[in-house]
Design a protein around this motif. Structure first.
Motif, short mmCIF file in Angstrom:
data_model
loop_
_atom_site.label_atom_id
_atom_site.label_comp_id
_atom_site.label_asym_id
_atom_site.label_seq_id
_atom_site.Cartn_x
_atom_site.Cartn_y
_atom_site.Cartn_z
N ARG A 95 -17.71 49.70 20.46
CA ARG A 95 -16.43 49.53 21.16
C ARG A 95 -16.27 48.09 21.64
O ARG A 95 -15.19 47.51 21.52
N ASP A 100 -4.77 49.18 19.82
CA ASP A 100 -4.69 50.48 19.18
C ASP A 100 -5.13 50.40 17.72
O ASP A 100 -5.72 51.34 17.19
N LEU A 103 -9.20 49.49 17.91
CA LEU A 103 -10.03 50.54 18.49
C LEU A 103 -9.76 51.92 17.91
O LEU A 103 -10.40 52.88 18.27
N ASN A 104 -8.77 52.01 17.03
CA ASN A 104 -8.44 53.29 16.39
C ASN A 104 -8.08 54.37 17.41
O ASN A 104 -8.57 55.48 17.36
N VAL A 105 -7.24 54.00 18.36
CA VAL A 105 -6.79 54.93 19.39
C VAL A 105 -5.31 55.20 19.17
O VAL A 105 -4.61 54.43 18.52
N ARG A 115 -1.31 55.45 19.69
CA ARG A 115 -0.24 54.73 20.38
C ARG A 115 0.88 55.74 20.57
O ARG A 115 1.30 56.40 19.62
N ASN A 127 -1.48 57.22 14.92
CA ASN A 127 -2.94 57.33 14.81
C ASN A 127 -3.44 58.71 15.23
O ASN A 127 -4.46 58.83 15.90
N ILE A 135 -6.72 63.63 18.27
CA ILE A 135 -6.81 62.18 18.26
C ILE A 135 -8.27 61.80 18.08
O ILE A 135 -9.15 62.67 18.10
N ASN A 136 -8.55 60.53 17.91
CA ASN A 136 -9.89 60.08 17.56
C ASN A 136 -10.98 60.59 18.51
O ASN A 136 -12.03 60.99 18.07
N ASN A 137 -10.74 60.60 19.79
CA ASN A 137 -11.78 60.96 20.75
C ASN A 137 -11.45 62.23 21.52
O ASN A 137 -11.89 62.41 22.65
N GLU A 187 -10.97 64.91 26.31
CA GLU A 187 -11.92 64.15 25.54
C GLU A 187 -13.02 65.07 25.00
O GLU A 187 -13.44 65.99 25.66
N MET A 240 -15.12 56.91 18.77
CA MET A 240 -15.42 55.50 18.95
C MET A 240 -16.85 55.31 19.29
O MET A 240 -17.48 54.41 19.21
#
Length: 97
Positions: free
Chosen positions: A6, A21, A24-26, A28, A41, A57-59, A92, A97
């Protein structure tokens, strides 16, 4: 190890002047009043009804609550939600990440 990755992504973002965004591949999110939400994303929809929508989402997961919710458009990395949005929250998972 995740923390190190990160930090490297953040430094890369700052060095090359990239939006965080992207680096960090988060997700938006753009909220227009309480009637429209645009999420970039995302990783898919895990639950949908006219009162609740869960977007992976990613996390973790983005949870949208409201009334008369509709998915107006969905693409591989973008989703447009309309209706009366009353709540947004994150759950979460500890992965990503």
């Amino acid at each position: 190890m995740r923390s190190f990755r990160r930090k490297v992504r953040q430094l890369t973002s700052e060095l090359f002047d990239l939006p965080q965004d992207v680096a960090l591949n988060v997700p938006r999110m753009t909220l227009v009043g309480s009637v429209q939400l645009y999420v970039e994303n995302h990783r898919g929809v895990s639950h949908f009804s006219d009162r609740a929508l869960h977007v992976k989402i990613n996390n973790g997961e983005l949870r949208i609550l409201g009334e008369q919710l509709k998915i107006r458009a969905i693409y591989p990395e973008e989703v447009l939600i309309e209706g009366r949005i009353t709540s947004l929250s994150f759950k979460e998972t500890g992965q990503g990440m």
